[in-house]
Design a protein around this motif. Structure first.
Motif, PDB file in Angstrom:
ATOM      1  N   THR A 181     -64.611 -35.078   3.878  1.00  0.00           N
ATOM      2  CA  THR A 181     -66.053 -35.162   4.023  1.00  0.00           C
ATOM      3  C   THR A 181     -66.519 -34.059   4.975  1.00  0.00           C
ATOM      4  OG1 THR A 181     -65.979 -36.625   5.947  1.00  0.00           O
ATOM      5  CG2 THR A 181     -65.936 -37.665   3.758  1.00  0.00           C
ATOM      6  N   PRO A 182     -67.795 -33.685   4.948  1.00  0.00           N
ATOM      7  CA  PRO A 182     -68.278 -32.658   5.887  1.00  0.00           C
ATOM      8  C   PRO A 182     -68.012 -33.001   7.352  1.00  0.00           C
ATOM      9  CG  PRO A 182     -69.860 -32.956   4.131  1.00  0.00           C
ATOM     10  CD  PRO A 182     -68.836 -34.033   3.954  1.00  0.00           C
ATOM     11  N   PRO A 183     -68.244 -34.245   7.821  1.00  0.00           N
ATOM     12  CA  PRO A 183     -67.904 -34.541   9.212  1.00  0.00           C
ATOM     13  C   PRO A 183     -66.422 -34.366   9.522  1.00  0.00           C
ATOM     14  CG  PRO A 183     -69.422 -36.194   8.365  1.00  0.00           C
ATOM     15  CD  PRO A 183     -68.966 -35.367   7.194  1.00  0.00           C
ATOM     16  N   GLN A 184     -65.553 -34.753   8.582  1.00  0.00           N
ATOM     17  CA  GLN A 184     -64.123 -34.562   8.814  1.00  0.00           C
ATOM     18  C   GLN A 184     -63.775 -33.078   8.917  1.00  0.00           C
ATOM     19  OE1 GLN A 184     -62.686 -36.687   5.412  1.00  0.00           O
ATOM     20  NE2 GLN A 184     -62.583 -38.668   6.469  1.00  0.00           N
ATOM     21  N   ARG A 185     -64.387 -32.256   8.097  1.00  0.00           N
ATOM     22  CA  ARG A 185     -64.138 -30.815   8.163  1.00  0.00           C
ATOM     23  C   ARG A 185     -64.551 -30.265   9.530  1.00  0.00           C
ATOM     24  NH1 ARG A 185     -62.934 -29.132   3.062  1.00  0.00           N
ATOM     25  NH2 ARG A 185     -63.767 -30.397   1.358  1.00  0.00           N
ATOM     26  N   LEU A 186     -65.716 -30.663   9.995  1.00  0.00           N
ATOM     27  CA  LEU A 186     -66.211 -30.155  11.272  1.00  0.00           C
ATOM     28  C   LEU A 186     -65.342 -30.630  12.429  1.00  0.00           C
ATOM     29  CD1 LEU A 186     -69.998 -30.521  10.543  1.00  0.00           C
ATOM     30  CD2 LEU A 186     -68.900 -28.406  11.350  1.00  0.00           C
ATOM     31  N   ARG A 187     -64.875 -31.862  12.389  1.00  0.00           N
ATOM     32  CA  ARG A 187     -64.036 -32.364  13.486  1.00  0.00           C
ATOM     33  C   ARG A 187     -62.669 -31.690  13.470  1.00  0.00           C
ATOM     34  NH1 ARG A 187     -66.491 -37.615  11.809  1.00  0.00           N
ATOM     35  NH2 ARG A 187     -68.212 -37.956  13.281  1.00  0.00           N
ATOM     36  N   LEU A 188     -62.132 -31.458  12.275  1.00  0.00           N
ATOM     37  CA  LEU A 188     -60.861 -30.735  12.197  1.00  0.00           C
ATOM     38  C   LEU A 188     -61.033 -29.304  12.678  1.00  0.00           C
ATOM     39  CD1 LEU A 188     -59.423 -32.026   8.815  1.00  0.00           C
ATOM     40  CD2 LEU A 188     -58.412 -32.307  11.069  1.00  0.00           C
ATOM     41  N   LEU A 189     -62.126 -28.670  12.298  1.00  0.00           N
ATOM     42  CA  LEU A 189     -62.399 -27.315  12.767  1.00  0.00           C
ATOM     43  C   LEU A 189     -62.510 -27.298  14.287  1.00  0.00           C
ATOM     44  CD1 LEU A 189     -63.000 -24.400  11.840  1.00  0.00           C
ATOM     45  CD2 LEU A 189     -65.427 -25.018  11.803  1.00  0.00           C
ATOM     46  N   ALA A 190     -63.228 -28.278  14.848  1.00  0.00           N
ATOM     47  CA  ALA A 190     -63.386 -28.348  16.300  1.00  0.00           C
ATOM     48  C   ALA A 190     -62.042 -28.470  17.004  1.00  0.00           C
ATOM     49  CB  ALA A 190     -64.288 -29.527  16.665  1.00  0.00           C
ATOM     50  N   SER A 249     -74.034 -31.548   4.930  1.00  0.00           N
ATOM     51  CA  SER A 249     -73.226 -31.268   3.743  1.00  0.00           C
ATOM     52  C   SER A 249     -72.470 -29.961   3.916  1.00  0.00           C
ATOM     53  CB  SER A 249     -74.108 -31.205   2.481  1.00  0.00           C
ATOM     54  OG  SER A 249     -75.049 -30.148   2.588  1.00  0.00           O
ATOM     55  N   TYR A 250     -71.403 -29.805   3.152  1.00  0.00           N
ATOM     56  CA  TYR A 250     -70.548 -28.611   3.219  1.00  0.00           C
ATOM     57  C   TYR A 250     -70.783 -27.768   1.985  1.00  0.00           C
ATOM     58  CZ  TYR A 250     -66.215 -25.834   3.138  1.00  0.00           C
ATOM     59  OH  TYR A 250     -65.300 -24.806   3.077  1.00  0.00           O
ATOM     60  N   GLN A 251     -71.001 -26.457   2.172  1.00  0.00           N
ATOM     61  CA  GLN A 251     -71.338 -25.565   1.068  1.00  0.00           C
ATOM     62  C   GLN A 251     -70.217 -24.588   0.716  1.00  0.00           C
ATOM     63  OE1 GLN A 251     -74.282 -26.109  -0.468  1.00  0.00           O
ATOM     64  NE2 GLN A 251     -74.527 -27.780   1.002  1.00  0.00           N
ATOM     65  N   GLY A 252     -69.046 -24.765   1.316  1.00  0.00           N
ATOM     66  CA  GLY A 252     -67.953 -23.842   1.051  1.00  0.00           C
ATOM     67  C   GLY A 252     -68.132 -22.543   1.810  1.00  0.00           C
ATOM     68  N   GLU A 253     -67.402 -21.527   1.408  1.00  0.00           N
ATOM     69  CA  GLU A 253     -67.511 -20.229   2.076  1.00  0.00           C
ATOM     70  C   GLU A 253     -68.831 -19.566   1.719  1.00  0.00           C
ATOM     71  OE1 GLU A 253     -62.940 -18.802   2.863  1.00  0.00           O
ATOM     72  OE2 GLU A 253     -64.037 -17.901   1.207  1.00  0.00           O
ATOM     73  N   GLN A 254     -69.512 -19.042   2.730  1.00  0.00           N
ATOM     74  CA  GLN A 254     -70.791 -18.378   2.550  1.00  0.00           C
ATOM     75  C   GLN A 254     -70.767 -17.044   3.290  1.00  0.00           C
ATOM     76  OE1 GLN A 254     -73.530 -19.859   0.768  1.00  0.00           O
ATOM     77  NE2 GLN A 254     -71.961 -21.345   0.147  1.00  0.00           N
ATOM     78  N   THR A 255     -71.568 -16.089   2.831  1.00  0.00           N
ATOM     79  CA  THR A 255     -71.661 -14.774   3.463  1.00  0.00           C
ATOM     80  C   THR A 255     -73.072 -14.555   3.971  1.00  0.00           C
ATOM     81  OG1 THR A 255     -69.957 -13.891   1.999  1.00  0.00           O
ATOM     82  CG2 THR A 255     -71.334 -12.292   3.148  1.00  0.00           C
ATOM     83  N   ASP A 256     -73.183 -14.112   5.221  1.00  0.00           N
ATOM     84  CA  ASP A 256     -74.515 -13.923   5.790  1.00  0.00           C
ATOM     85  C   ASP A 256     -75.025 -12.509   5.539  1.00  0.00           C
ATOM     86  OD1 ASP A 256     -73.395 -12.225   7.696  1.00  0.00           O
ATOM     87  OD2 ASP A 256     -73.495 -13.679   9.326  1.00  0.00           O
ATOM     88  N   LEU A 257     -76.213 -12.220   6.055  1.00  0.00           N
ATOM     89  CA  LEU A 257     -76.872 -10.948   5.803  1.00  0.00           C
ATOM     90  C   LEU A 257     -76.108  -9.768   6.412  1.00  0.00           C
ATOM     91  CD1 LEU A 257     -79.532 -10.199   4.367  1.00  0.00           C
ATOM     92  CD2 LEU A 257     -80.630 -10.155   6.605  1.00  0.00           C
ATOM     93  N   ALA A 258     -75.285 -10.041   7.411  1.00  0.00           N
ATOM     94  CA  ALA A 258     -74.484  -8.986   8.033  1.00  0.00           C
ATOM     95  C   ALA A 258     -73.146  -8.794   7.334  1.00  0.00           C
ATOM     96  CB  ALA A 258     -74.256  -9.304   9.514  1.00  0.00           C
ATOM     97  N   GLY A 259     -72.907  -9.515   6.229  1.00  0.00           N
ATOM     98  CA  GLY A 259     -71.685  -9.368   5.465  1.00  0.00           C
ATOM     99  C   GLY A 259     -70.508 -10.155   5.999  1.00  0.00           C
ATOM    100  N   ARG A 260     -70.755 -11.094   6.918  1.00  0.00           N
ATOM    101  CA  ARG A 260     -69.669 -11.883   7.501  1.00  0.00           C
ATOM    102  C   ARG A 260     -69.521 -13.199   6.731  1.00  0.00           C
ATOM    103  NH1 ARG A 260     -72.188 -12.060  13.387  1.00  0.00           N
ATOM    104  NH2 ARG A 260     -73.878 -12.799  12.042  1.00  0.00           N
ATOM    105  N   THR A 261     -68.303 -13.570   6.440  1.00  0.00           N
ATOM    106  CA  THR A 261     -68.037 -14.789   5.680  1.00  0.00           C
ATOM    107  C   THR A 261     -67.573 -15.896   6.608  1.00  0.00           C
ATOM    108  OG1 THR A 261     -67.475 -13.536   3.695  1.00  0.00           O
ATOM    109  CG2 THR A 261     -66.682 -15.802   3.816  1.00  0.00           C
TER     110      THR A 261
END
Length: 292
Positions: free
Chosen positions: A57-66, A219-231
């Motif tokens: 789930t998105p919360p689980q992803r964020l806690r694992l990332l943390a 919610s989790y949107q997967g890998e995203q790239t910002d305006l500066a080209g960073r993923t």
């Protein structure tokens, strides 16, 4: 130090163990006993690998990332006297979009400092979408320098920032508003606000990710790239007639960029910010040149 929950520890331990065991295959038995040669323990999975594993789930992803983020190169600069921040932002002002490039040096000891601002002409209308070409235009824009005396350049939250998730959430949004539709928006905007005003070290970044994990309906949107080209890893919060997206660095947990679009009668861009550089410097003119 980050305080993880029992759920976080169980998920993290189970997932990491599974990832390590998946690559282990039994070999043929040795005909004669032998003294095992010293081996190097396998490296643990990266923060990105843990947080992007399927079935979470998105919360689980964020806690694992943390719980698995690594130190950023600029974590080694925290003993220097000035907090340095470089952002580019697009912000709604009535019926136009303002476009700014900001460099800020804040002297931590007394909240004095200096800002250098570059502005592009305002864009009329609310349907504008920032482009990479606009970023290139900032380099040719004129500059305005503003100096601040002691106490005039206060941080978003008092320092030192707490690393307790509940305390940080309470500082970012009043707990008594937890039942209001705007509460998720307030929390996520608070995380963005502190990330674009102050430097967060590894433990503080982990706490901020813990706050995001508790934001209702994230919610989790997967890998995203910002305006500066960073993923990075994309997370979205829809609340209070708006949608906010954050892109998080997959290893260090730094907020790379954030944007908010509002719905309703005047739907369109509300804000977009790129956090290009942040760290500490020895003077109010030095930058972090070379930082990716």
């Amino acid at each position: 130090m980050l305080r993880t929950t029992p759920t976080t520890r169980r998920w993290s331990a189970g997932l990491i163990a599974g990832l390590l065991l998946a690559g282990c295959q039994p070999g043929p038995a040795s005909p004669t006993p032998a003294t095992p040669a010293p081996t190097t323990p396998p490296a643990p999975p990266s923060a990105a690998l843990v947080a992007t594993a399927p079935g979470l789930t998105p919360p689980q992803r964020l806690r694992l990332l943390a719980g698995t983020i690594t130190a950023a190169p600029t974590d080694r600069t925290i003993d220097l006297p000035y907090t340095y921040l470089h952002t580019q932002s697009w912000t709604r002002a009535t019926d136009v979009i303002t476009r700014s490039d900001l460099q800020r040096w804040r002297r931590d000891a007394d909240d004095s400092g200096r800002e250098v601002t570059r502005r592009l002409p305002d864009v009329r209308g609310l349907a504008h979408r920032p482009t990479p070409d606009e970023r290139r235009q900032f380099a040719a824009a004129g500059t305005k320098t503003t100096r601040y005396v002691s106490g005039e350049l206060e941080p978003y939250l008092p320092e030192p920032l707490t690393t307790d998730i509940a305390e940080l959430a309470g500082a970012l949004a009043p707990r008594e508003l937890a039942g209001e539709p705007a509460y998720p928006r307030m929390l996520v905007q608070g995380v963005i606000g502190v990330a674009t005003s102050q430097y967060l070290n590894q433990e503080q970044r982990a706490a901020a990710l813990g706050v995001l994990a508790d934001v209702p309906a994230i919610s989790y949107q997967g890998e995203q790239t910002d305006l500066a080209g960073r993923t990075g890893l994309g997370f979205t919060v829809s609340a209070d007639n708006s949608q906010t997206q954050l892109i998080v660095h997959p290893r260090t947990g730094e907020i790379l960029s954030a944007q908010e679009r509002v719905h309703g009668a005047k739907a369109g861009l509300f804000s977009y910010v790129l956090i290009l550089e942040h760290g500490h410097t020895g003077t109010d003119t030095a930058t972090l040149g070379g930082r990716p």
